[in-house]
Design a protein around this motif. Structure first.
Motif, mmCIF file in Angstrom:
data_model
loop_
_atom_site.group_PDB
_atom_site.id
_atom_site.type_symbol
_atom_site.label_atom_id
_atom_site.label_comp_id
_atom_site.label_asym_id
_atom_site.label_seq_id
_atom_site.Cartn_x
_atom_site.Cartn_y
_atom_site.Cartn_z
ATOM 1 N N VAL A 153 7.962 28.651 -9.173
ATOM 2 C CA VAL A 153 7.004 28.324 -10.223
ATOM 3 C C VAL A 153 5.851 29.315 -10.180
ATOM 4 O O VAL A 153 5.870 30.256 -9.409
ATOM 5 C CB VAL A 153 6.484 26.881 -10.058
ATOM 6 C CG1 VAL A 153 7.621 25.899 -10.179
ATOM 7 C CG2 VAL A 153 5.772 26.713 -8.739
ATOM 8 N N LEU A 154 4.842 29.060 -11.024
ATOM 9 C CA LEU A 154 3.683 29.941 -11.031
ATOM 10 C C LEU A 154 2.909 29.801 -9.723
ATOM 11 O O LEU A 154 2.733 28.704 -9.206
ATOM 12 C CB LEU A 154 2.736 29.559 -12.173
ATOM 13 C CG LEU A 154 3.191 29.777 -13.601
ATOM 14 C CD1 LEU A 154 2.173 29.170 -14.549
ATOM 15 C CD2 LEU A 154 3.348 31.246 -13.895
ATOM 16 N N TYR C 155 1.748 23.128 -17.122
ATOM 17 C CA TYR C 155 2.217 24.509 -17.064
ATOM 18 C C TYR C 155 3.687 24.586 -16.682
ATOM 19 O O TYR C 155 4.147 23.924 -15.755
ATOM 20 C CB TYR C 155 1.397 25.296 -16.031
ATOM 21 C CG TYR C 155 0.192 25.989 -16.598
ATOM 22 C CD1 TYR C 155 -0.302 25.660 -17.854
ATOM 23 C CD2 TYR C 155 -0.464 26.986 -15.888
ATOM 24 C CE1 TYR C 155 -1.405 26.290 -18.375
ATOM 25 C CE2 TYR C 155 -1.573 27.629 -16.402
ATOM 26 C CZ TYR C 155 -2.050 27.276 -17.647
ATOM 27 O OH TYR C 155 -3.145 27.909 -18.167
ATOM 28 N N THR C 156 4.412 25.409 -17.416
ATOM 29 C CA THR C 156 5.791 25.707 -17.064
ATOM 30 C C THR C 156 5.784 26.813 -16.011
ATOM 31 O O THR C 156 4.825 27.576 -15.956
ATOM 32 C CB THR C 156 6.562 26.192 -18.297
ATOM 33 O OG1 THR C 156 5.852 27.280 -18.865
ATOM 34 C CG2 THR C 156 6.733 25.093 -19.303
ATOM 35 N N PRO C 157 6.776 26.971 -15.192
ATOM 36 C CA PRO C 157 7.990 26.164 -15.093
ATOM 37 C C PRO C 157 7.834 24.950 -14.173
ATOM 38 O O PRO C 157 8.792 24.228 -13.998
ATOM 39 C CB PRO C 157 9.006 27.139 -14.504
ATOM 40 C CG PRO C 157 8.192 28.086 -13.707
ATOM 41 C CD PRO C 157 6.876 28.200 -14.382
ATOM 42 N N TYR C 158 6.634 24.734 -13.627
ATOM 43 C CA TYR C 158 6.509 23.580 -12.739
ATOM 44 C C TYR C 158 6.861 22.286 -13.469
ATOM 45 O O TYR C 158 7.573 21.422 -12.939
ATOM 46 C CB TYR C 158 5.100 23.488 -12.145
ATOM 47 C CG TYR C 158 5.017 22.415 -11.086
ATOM 48 C CD1 TYR C 158 5.550 22.625 -9.831
ATOM 49 C CD2 TYR C 158 4.470 21.169 -11.363
ATOM 50 C CE1 TYR C 158 5.536 21.646 -8.870
ATOM 51 C CE2 TYR C 158 4.448 20.184 -10.411
ATOM 52 C CZ TYR C 158 4.973 20.413 -9.165
ATOM 53 O OH TYR C 158 4.970 19.438 -8.219
#
Lengths: 324, 354, 572
Positions: A153-154, C155-158
């Motif tokens: 993920v980010l 927020y992606t991709p979380y």
């Protein structure tokens, strides 16, 4: 006086200022001076606004028998002046911020390249000789460029002492560069929310005094198979490659099974099959983690194919074997 | 209400209406003109939000097309231009009947209004029928959104050695049979159609009941009209789907479903040559993601429009509209034109990329 | 709902025509509330809903702050903490601040201020309230179905990979979005078509200008959030590969679409509060607002510029340098209209006769807090400093100064300013002011230390932290407790007044806009005939009348005393 007594208590790091951690990179001074410029402008306006407000609150407070005085309901000159003057100030602010920003975001032509892979919840810094370390080591006074990628993920790599930050985005590469001006150890952390252990995704930047020191460190560190027994080397990988995040040594399962007593035990898989956990099994689990999922766990382990050599894996197997 | 308290001794429940005797004028408006203007501004603002809603999708389309033009070039060949064009014509015609209906309402021609609305509803249903066939066909060939996408190239390979190798995958088997799979496609379309008709029944009946509750006393006339609307919708969908099957069957009789061969003949030579080199872009499924999102959302709006038109039909049957009270028809008409307009954009953007 | 006025108790035996009827007692029974089309009743239901959501979100905040007393675990696990801050953010944003002033206060006041009988589409208004309820139910369902741990920004991709109830929450956001769109649409149409004779655009009270600008943003930005949320739902459910990098999607694209809505949404939160402050400062200083046109235009300017600056949330997200520079430049332009407003409010107070009523105290607190909130925005708009400050407690402090300290304090000012009008009761000014002081001190104590935490290197959304930050965290937590207690005191004061408060006069503060011309609480129809509207800021047009305990039009007073001169009152 009271403030002076109070402030040091609030400060943990004696070298740090009231606002910032110590300036430890070439851009830090610039960033701080932009910050303080804006801070002074803001302080001026804040004092002006609140000062006038307090003054009016006292001077024009309601008194019996005193009516409000009728004044002009608008005044073009006055209103234009408080539209135009702030506009000009913001132009200046934009400009100083913009020029420093360009310095911060343009990587210099010649720099030491380190690639970074972020995954939940660990950093992996890969040096030009292929060595991977969970702490960032850099030489002082040299341009360093980080090329960053994310496995899941980010994330966002932030070194407060260097005043630099950049998101790490899955599916693309991002870069940041800096030039440390101070030897020492500084925190490096993830600033973009990334799940359960986001707040534990902290490691250190170790700035070595000279390039020589740094090279020596790298030499030493990367010679792991010569310097250490396989079990010690395995333990090193266990800690530096993030195994530790999900696999405990005390028998308590975390996101993955514990390593304690794992070797030679029988593993049952979600597809109903089972297998004895021998060296081949562990090797396959590291390289193709999704191929066999142990019952009771989610298929979340990333692959380490291409990130660990055969020798590394042998060391890890030895380490797991040692966890009786 | 002060007036109610000081001048009348009526029960206060009546006080809402005591100033206005016209039930068609809401109590908080001064005149029919004000009421109409208000509604008009409201519907225009609503359309603005609808446009922005779609503009999000158009934004995605623009971003992905500029990032991966080859994906769009490659994947759009799997869309059937003829069916798309037919749907465009159907929708344009429905727009015409809708506009005509608004005119009829303005002139107080209840009968004309009724006919126009029913035709519009039927056209909308035909559109959905054709769409249901197209969706079924895409699903049949595995041309779904990125997460479910099956490469047609993979299909062909499977089809080629499908005869020899035992298709271990059920889907591959289907694909192997796919060359002569028109019958199967036909069956699948019928399934889709029955699903859609069921959904439509449920939706229209439920909304019919809901609307019926809004009327003071839902009577036989209302129920009969609602049933009529459902019947028209179902018939339209069947017509749409069966004519697409017919077209598909006869139009492709000589060249069975292998769309790629068909496209190889119709696309420009230089593209066909290029295709040899780059057989299939990596993200071909993304096109179908965009395709299904955009047309799917549009189809939902068509269904919404059908419900609104059915509601108008019910109200028309009750003689609700007059020369000075026809706002609802006008507003639904505007909405319908917008839905139409969005399709006018979708059609070239998705079907006509070459 | 229990807000029934004593003198006209519906249970009294008086024949109905002898009772003083208002919108609260003109009909009774739960049906008369749940199916009401009266904008005032809908507004009250909104107010109750928003208050409940505020205290739920506030409870989460207090739990969060308690956890942060120490880097070690106190109450919550890491997952629990992540869910708590997500729901705190989502509830406060979508359920409290966005509908707070426009849907609750705006609904009650806007038509009355316009001299209209109702909003343009009363049924849509009720529908919008039920959408709000429905959306709130989805949020609660998300809480029950395993929580939500993505942060309110999704927020992606979380948000695609986490196992929590993202879809439920996103559907809630989608539904709340439509609630907000319908409210905005209603307000725009109402302001356009239902103004009374004499009320030209530039004779509208500034609160209406602010609501108008807000409504513009609501209908232009919210649909984009709707489609973005919907696509994320589809992405999670079907894997369409638009946001998911594993399927070739672009996670940063989501941020662009999200902030394209959510930055303007910040102005949905702050603009109505600014409108409230324009009203409150003018009325309680007994002065004509200064620079009416500049304030009105600056509302519209904020609404327009608000659409062009979303990229400043993404200076470190990997967008190109050029884009970042452009967004930084435009971002500064938003600060100018805000500065104009602040100076105009100050000048309005000049030579006034300032009453420190509770509402005015909140407005002054707003000025103080908003100055800090606005000015700290400059650090974040400046590229060089934002790189250091982005995603730290500095940002947390900044947006709490703007959203909580300004928007919610604006809401508190509005509630106290119009409370007599809404409920017909006067609350205790003493306790009101105490609560206001507590809110002000508690707020600053909570959030000022967070600026320091941010610059010193404390990232946001951290469950545990380096030990050197503990002192500041403890200060902040103490502030949060004070803030929570003061808010409860405020609510208690107001609720007490409903049962035991003095009856309110029609015009307790001396406002000159139309809502003060009808009785408190207003009759169900507001005005039987559209009133004539003049300049809403000529405070000399009303004078205090001791018998009534409130202000009366100068003509009426003149009839009694015959000595008061109306100056500049052009009202017919």
């Amino acid at each position: 006086m009271q403030m002076k007594l109070f402030i040091p208590e609030l400060l943990a790091n004696a070298e740090a200022g009231f606002w910032f951690p110590p300036q430890s990179s070439t851009v830090a001074e610039n960033v701080d001076s932009v910050y303080f410029f804006i801070l002074w402008v803001c302080t001026f306006f804040f004092v002006l606004i609140v000062g006038l407000m307090l003054l009016f609150m006292i001077k024009y407070r309601y008194r019996p028998g005193v009516e409000a005085v009728k004044t002009n309901t608008h005044n073009l000159t006055l209103e234009l002046s408080w539209s135009v003057i702030p506009t000009l100030l913001t132009v200046v602010m934009f400009w100083v911020g913009f020029t420093s920003y360009l310095d911060m975001r343009t990587p210099p032509a010649a720099s030491y390249e380190i690639s970074v892979v972020a995954k939940k919840w660990v950093w992996a810094f890969k040096y030009p000789n292929g060595w991977i370390e969970s702490e960032l080591h850099i030489p002082k006074g040299e341009n360093v460029t980080l090329t960053m990628a994310s496995d899941d993920v980010l994330h966002s790599l932030w070194i407060p002492a260097f005043r630099t930050k950049m998101d790490v985005v899955p599916g693309r590469y991002t870069q940041q560069w800096f030039n440390a001006t101070q030897a020492g150890t500084f925190p490096l952390m993830c600033a973009e929310y990334c799940g359960q252990k986001h707040s534990e995704m902290i490691t250190n930047v170790v700035v070595h005094e000279t390039r020589g020191d740094f090279d020596k460190w790298l030499q030493n560190a990367s010679d792991i198979h010569k310097n250490k027994t396989p079990v010690e080397a395995g333990e090193y990988f266990y800690k530096s490659r993030g195994c530790i995040q999900c696999h405990s040594l005390d028998g308590v399962p975390k996101n993955g099974p514990s390593f304690k007593g794992l070797f030679d035990s029988e593993r049952k898989f979600t597809d109903g099959t089972s297998r004895i956990a021998d060296a081949n099994y562990i090797r396959q689990s590291i390289l193709e983690p999704q191929s066999q999922i142990v019952t009771g766990f989610r298929p979340i382990m990333p692959t380490f194919k291409g990130q660990l050599t055969d020798e590394d894996i042998t060391a890890i197997i030895a380490f797991i074997k040692a966890q009786k | 209400m002060n007036t109610a308290a000081t001048t009348t001794t009526d029960d206060h429940a009546d006080s809402h209406d005591h100033e206005h005797h016209d039930p068609r004028l809401a109590h908080h408006f001064d005149s029919h003109q004000q009421q109409f203007d208000t509604g008009k501004l409201g519907i225009w603002l609503f359309l603005v939000t609808e446009v922005l809603f779609f503009s999000g999708l158009f934004g995605f389309y623009a971003v992905y097309r500029s990032l991966h033009p080859e994906v769009f070039l490659y994947a759009s060949q799997f869309l059937d231009t003829v069916l798309g064009a037919a749907n465009t014509v159907v929708l344009l015609f429905s727009s015409l009947t809708m506009a005509w209906g608004v005119r009829c309402a303005q002139l107080g021609q209840t009968r004309g209004l009724m006919v126009c609305l029913v035709v519009t509803l039927a056209c909308a249903a035909i559109f959905l029928g054709v769409k249901s066939f197209e969706y079924t066909e895409k699903a049949h060939h595995g041309l779904l959104w990125a997460g479910m996408y099956h490469s047609p190239e993979h299909h062909d390979a499977a089809a080629a050695d499908g005869a020899a190798g035992a298709g271990d995958h059920a889907h591959d088997e289907a694909a192997a049979a796919g060359d002569h799979g028109d019958d199967e496609l036909f069956e699948k379309t019928k399934h889709t159609l029955s699903y859609m008709t069921t959904v439509l029944w449920v939706v229209i009946v439920i909304s019919g009941i809901a609307l019926g509750l809004l009327f003071k006393n839902p009577n036989k006339k209302t129920l009969a009209t609602v049933a009529g609307c459902v019947l028209v919708s179902a018939a339209g969908m069947v017509i749409g789907a069966y004519s697409s099957i017919g077209y598909h069957h006869f139009g492709h009789a000589e060249k069975p479903t292998d769309e790629e061969i068909l496209m190889a003949e119709t696309v420009p030579a230089e593209y066909a040559a290029q295709k040899e080199k780059v057989p299939e872009p990596k993200l071909a499924g993304t096109f179908f993601s965009v395709y299904f999102c955009m047309t799917g959302l549009h189809a939902i709006h068509i269904i919404g429009g059908m419900i609104a038109i059915s509601w108008l039909i019910v109200r028309t049957a009750h003689g609700a509209f007059t020369t000075y009270y026809f706002g609802a028809v006008d507003f639904v008409g505007l909405y319908w034109h917008l839905v139409d307009l969005i399709w006018i954009y979708l059609f070239p953007l998705l079907y006509l990329i070459n | 709902m229990a807000t029934v006025v004593d003198s006209s108790n519906p249970k009294s035996d008086f024949p109905i025509q002898y009772r003083e009827l208002n919108y609260l007692n003109c009909s009774k029974g739960w049906k008369s509330w749940f199916f009401t089309l009266d904008h005032k009743r809908i507004g009250i239901m909104y107010l109750i809903g928003v208050t409940c959501a505020f205290f739920l979100g506030g409870l989460f905040a207090v739990l969060l702050r308690t956890e942060l007393l120490s880097p070690a675990r106190i109450l919550l696990s890491a997952d629990g903490y992540n869910q708590m801050f997500t729901l705190h953010g989502a509830i406060m944003t979508f359920l409290v601040i966005i509908p707070g002033v426009p849907a609750a206060i705006g609904n009650i006041i806007l038509p009355v201020m316009l001299g209209a009988k109702d909003v343009a589409f009363p049924r849509m208004n009720l529908g919008s309230f039920y959408l709000w309820m429905f959306g709130a139910a989805f949020f609660l369902a998300a809480l029950a179905l395993g929580g939500l741990d993505t942060g309110w920004t999704f927020y992606t991709p979380y948000s695609i990979t986490t196992s929590t109830a993202v879809i439920t929450a996103l559907l809630g956001v989608f539904i709340l979005g439509f609630s907000s769109i319908f409210t905005g649409l209603n307000f725009i149409v109402t302001i356009h078509t239902m103004r009374p004779p004499g009320m030209t655009w530039f004779k509208m009270p500034l609160f209406l200008w602010a609501l108008y600008a807000t409504a513009l943003i609501q209908i232009l930005a919210t649909p984009v959030l709707g489609i973005t949320g919907l696509l994320l739902v589809v992405e999670r459910a079907f894997h369409i590969g638009i946001f998911d990098p594993a399927l070739g999607g672009d996670p940063v694209l989501f941020q662009h679409f999200f902030w394209f809505y959510s930055h303007p949404a910040v102005y949905v939160m702050i603009l109505p509060a600014m409108g409230v402050v324009s009203e409150v400062i003018a009325v309680h200083s007994r002065k004509h607002i200064f620079g009416y046109r500049f304030i009105a235009y600056s509302s519209i300017a904020i609404a327009i510029f608000g659409f062009l600056v979303w990229g400043h949330h993404m200076f470190v997200s990997g967008q190109s340098k050029v884009v970042a520079v452009v967004f930084s430049a435009i971002t500064f332009s938003v600060s100018i209209p805000s500065a104009i407003k602040v100076f105009n409010w100050l000048t309005t107070m000049y030579k006034g006769s300032i009453r420190f009523t509770t509402a005015m105290c909140y407005a002054l607190a707003f000025l103080f807090i908003f100055s800090i909130g606005g000015l700290t925005g400059l650090f974040l708009a400046t590229l060089a400093t934002d790189i250091h400050l982005h995603d730290t407690y500095f940002v947390v402090a900044h947006f709490h100064y703007v959203m909580m300290g300004s928007s919610l304090v604006g809401l508190f000012a509005a509630v106290h300013h119009w409370w007599p009008k809404i409920t017909g009761k006067m609350f205790s000014e003493f306790w009101g002011r105490i609560a206001c002081l507590g809110v002000f001190l508690g707020f600053n104590l909570t959030f000022f230390p967070q600026f320091l935490l941010g610059t010193r290197g404390m990232p946001r959304r951290y469950y545990t932290y380096l030990p050197e930050f503990q002192n500041l965290h403890i200060l902040s937590t103490c502030g949060a407790y004070l803030l929570g207690l003061s808010s409860a005191l405020m609510a208690a004061t107001l609720i007490y007044s409903v049962y035991r408060g003095k009856k309110a006069p029609a015009n307790p503060w001396g406002g000159a806009s139309l809502e003060w011309q009808c009785s408190s609480p207003p009759p169900a129809n507001n005005f039987d005939h559209p009133p004539l509207a003049g300049d809403p800021y000529i405070m000399e047009s009303v004078v205090y009348n001791e018998e009534i305990g409130g202000y009366v039009p100068v003509e009426c007073q003149g009839a009694k005393k015959g000595s008061v001169t109306a100056s500049g009152d052009k009202e017919a």
